[in-house]
Design a protein around this motif. Structure first.
Motif, PDB file in Angstrom:
ATOM      1  N   ASN A 236       7.060  15.703  -4.077  1.00 42.20           N
ATOM      2  CA  ASN A 236       6.595  17.082  -3.933  1.00 42.20           C
ATOM      3  C   ASN A 236       7.819  17.959  -3.680  1.00 42.20           C
ATOM      4  OD1 ASN A 236       5.811  19.533  -2.362  1.00 42.20           O
ATOM      5  ND2 ASN A 236       3.746  18.713  -2.574  1.00 42.20           N
ATOM      6  N   GLU A 237       8.086  18.886  -4.574  1.00 44.72           N
ATOM      7  CA  GLU A 237       9.320  19.681  -4.490  1.00 44.72           C
ATOM      8  C   GLU A 237       9.396  20.489  -3.199  1.00 44.72           C
ATOM      9  OE1 GLU A 237      11.720  23.137  -7.059  1.00 44.72           O
ATOM     10  OE2 GLU A 237       9.933  22.170  -7.885  1.00 44.72           O
ATOM     11  N   THR A 238       8.278  21.059  -2.788  1.00 38.49           N
ATOM     12  CA  THR A 238       8.273  21.881  -1.578  1.00 38.49           C
ATOM     13  C   THR A 238       8.539  21.039  -0.342  1.00 38.49           C
ATOM     14  OG1 THR A 238       6.688  23.406  -2.597  1.00 38.49           O
ATOM     15  CG2 THR A 238       6.932  23.519  -0.214  1.00 38.49           C
ATOM     16  N   VAL A 239       7.871  19.900  -0.236  1.00 41.68           N
ATOM     17  CA  VAL A 239       8.078  19.000   0.897  1.00 41.68           C
ATOM     18  C   VAL A 239       9.500  18.466   0.901  1.00 41.68           C
ATOM     19  CG1 VAL A 239       7.393  16.801   1.935  1.00 41.68           C
ATOM     20  CG2 VAL A 239       5.646  18.372   1.073  1.00 41.68           C
ATOM     21  N   THR A 240       9.987  18.084  -0.253  1.00 39.41           N
ATOM     22  CA  THR A 240      11.341  17.536  -0.350  1.00 39.41           C
ATOM     23  C   THR A 240      12.380  18.555   0.095  1.00 39.41           C
ATOM     24  OG1 THR A 240      10.663  16.122  -2.198  1.00 39.41           O
ATOM     25  CG2 THR A 240      13.026  16.485  -1.906  1.00 39.41           C
ATOM     26  N   ASP A 241      12.262  19.771  -0.396  1.00 40.89           N
ATOM     27  CA  ASP A 241      13.215  20.818  -0.009  1.00 40.89           C
ATOM     28  C   ASP A 241      13.174  21.076   1.488  1.00 40.89           C
ATOM     29  OD1 ASP A 241      15.057  23.107  -0.752  1.00 40.89           O
ATOM     30  OD2 ASP A 241      13.408  24.221   0.168  1.00 40.89           O
ATOM     31  N   PHE A 242      11.976  21.096   2.055  1.00 42.60           N
ATOM     32  CA  PHE A 242      11.832  21.335   3.494  1.00 42.60           C
ATOM     33  C   PHE A 242      12.500  20.229   4.303  1.00 42.60           C
ATOM     34  CE2 PHE A 242       9.247  20.817   7.416  1.00 42.60           C
ATOM     35  CZ  PHE A 242       9.576  22.013   8.030  1.00 42.60           C
ATOM     36  N   LEU A 243      12.286  18.979   3.917  1.00 46.14           N
ATOM     37  CA  LEU A 243      12.845  17.867   4.674  1.00 46.14           C
ATOM     38  C   LEU A 243      14.347  17.700   4.454  1.00 46.14           C
ATOM     39  CD1 LEU A 243      10.032  15.177   4.329  1.00 46.14           C
ATOM     40  CD2 LEU A 243      10.580  16.593   6.322  1.00 46.14           C
ATOM     41  N   LYS A 244      14.893  18.331   3.434  1.00 45.10           N
ATOM     42  CA  LYS A 244      16.336  18.314   3.243  1.00 45.10           C
ATOM     43  C   LYS A 244      17.041  19.246   4.224  1.00 45.10           C
ATOM     44  CE  LYS A 244      16.607  17.036  -1.660  1.00 45.10           C
ATOM     45  NZ  LYS A 244      16.967  17.507  -3.034  1.00 45.10           N
ATOM     46  N   LYS A 245      16.346  20.260   4.707  1.00 39.73           N
ATOM     47  CA  LYS A 245      16.984  21.255   5.565  1.00 39.73           C
ATOM     48  C   LYS A 245      16.348  21.389   6.937  1.00 39.73           C
ATOM     49  CE  LYS A 245      14.336  25.077   3.486  1.00 39.73           C
ATOM     50  NZ  LYS A 245      14.422  26.346   2.716  1.00 39.73           N
TER      51      LYS A 245
END
Length: 426
Positions: A117-126
């Motif tokens: 999930n792109e949104t979840v992935t981006d959030f957990l990266k930062k």
């Protein structure tokens, strides 16, 4: 190694492999999980997602049960400069069981969403996300399924309400600090959490500080905090992302909450509450979320609770990426830990910098003046503009009080001006 030890070791390996297979092919079921099942779930999470998880205990309950926290995020075991950390704490009252299961499903949602999930992935990266599924395992252990009201299991094993057990800044709290409470206090004092929520049941509302009155002359109405605008924004983020919480002023019998939010004291006063302690002791913005009218409903209702709360749980945490952040450093560019960062006009609440000199302050769009101070340094104020949808970075230099040379005054201020320039981070 003797034969028995050899066999036992291989039995353990086989159990782990079986557990891996089951967890990877089967989703978390919608039922209530006891402590053994909860701990198995958390350990499995670290086995199958080792690169984005870190399981740790912050202490034990009265009866010796570990208070587990699962941290989730890319490179979560390492320090990433200026990455904010957020937390959820469930099941503070042991008989309010919905939040316990919602936290387990939220963990699964984040882990399975990372990379897919792109949104979840981006959030957990930062972002670093810390989830405590239960703060009161002892109370949960004696609670009764199907009980919508009452107090059996609400308190800890010593008979104390853990959400009335924190030091209070407005009224003396005479209750002895419990081991669970002390563990939470040490945890938040030693980790720089920026945004948080503690989760309950028995109503449907997002409740924000203050929970008690900071004046003996006030006995009714709202108890307004310096960051009331931000707290209302955070609470509304949750309720408007929830399927029903904000739609009607009457979500549970007898309750009336416009838009599904309330100031804590305006609803009823709480002495020694967790959210006020987080906010006033370290500047962590915490609200209280009441997730269900019934405290311990039948498990058949859990799927609809997850469906209604899933987006709200995620969207609330994304609000950690608003406002301002930066480093507080000395005139030799060394980070200053435990410096205090205020928003002028919103004192006395402050954010204490991390051991790396980092600060975060959640703010809505507008112009602000930040004030930073630390023992042995001259207090400094800087101007800042916060924009919608982005985080504004502002590094702040504090001059050591030993720097007194008038001839070097301008040389010292030049790097300060450069370092204080605002950078808008997407």
């Amino acid at each position: 190694m003797n034969t028995i030890q050899y066999i036992l070791r291989w039995d353990r390996v086989i159990m782990l492999l079986v557990g891996y297979t089951v967890s990877r092919v089967a989703s978390l079921d919608f039922t209530y999980h006891n402590q053994t099942q909860l701990e198995r779930f958390l350990r499995n999470a670290t086995l199958y997602y080792p690169d984005i998880t870190d399981l740790y205990s912050i202490g034990q309950s009265v009866r010796g049960v570990d208070l587990w926290v699962l941290a989730i995020g890319r490179d979560i075991k390492s320090h990433v400069p200026l990455r904010p950390h957020v937390k959820y704490i469930g099941n503070i009252h042991g008989n309010e069981a919905v939040s316990r299961e919602m936290m387990m499903h939220f963990i699964e949602y984040l882990l399975t969403g990372y990379g897919s999930n792109e949104t979840v992935t981006d959030f957990l990266k930062k972002t670093g996300v810390h989830v405590m599924v239960t703060m009161n395992p002892d109370g949960y252990g004696i609670s009764i399924m199907g009980t919508c009201t009452g107090y059996v299991g609400r308190e800890n094993a010593n008979g104390y309400d853990l959400n009335r057990n924190f030091p209070d800044f407005f009224k003396a709290n005479t209750s002895p600090v419990q081991v669970e409470t002390k563990a939470i206090m040490n945890w938040i004092q030693n980790r720089s959490f920026v945004l948080s929520a503690n989760l309950h049941g028995g109503a449907m509302v997002a409740n924000y500080p203050f929970d008690s009155y900071n004046s003996t002359s006030q006995t009714s109405g709202a108890s307004i905090s310096p960051d009331d605008d931000v707290f209302q924004h955070l609470a509304l983020t949750y309720t408007r992302s929830h399927a029903t919480m904000s739609l009607s002023p009457e979500t549970c019998p007898g309750d009336h909450f416009v838009n599904g939010i309330t100031n804590g004291a305006q609803w009823y006063t709480v002495n020694g509450g967790m959210q006020d302690y987080n906010y006033l002791s370290v500047g962590c913005m915490e609200i209280t979320i009441e997730m269900a009218c019934c405290k311990f409903p039948q498990p058949s209702q859990l799927p609809q609770f997850w469906s209604k709360n899933k987006d709200a749980l995620f969207n609330f945490l994304t609000k950690v990426h608003i406002g301002a952040k930066g480093l507080v450093i000395d005139n030799d560019s060394n980070p200053i830990p435990n410096a205090r960062v205020y928003v002028v006009g919103r004192e006395p609440v402050h954010f204490k910098t991390s051991k790396y000199g980092e600060y975060w302050k959640l703010l809505l769009p507008g112009k602000y003046t930040l004030k930073a101070e630390a023992d042995g340094y001259l207090t400094t104020t800087v101007s800042i503009v916060v924009h919608d949808g982005v985080v504004t970075r502002k590094d702040i230099m504090l001059m050591n009080t030993d720097v007194k040379s008038e001839g070097s005054k301008h040389a010292v201020y030049l790097p300060f001006i450069l370092l204080s320039m605002t950078m808008i981070l997407l």
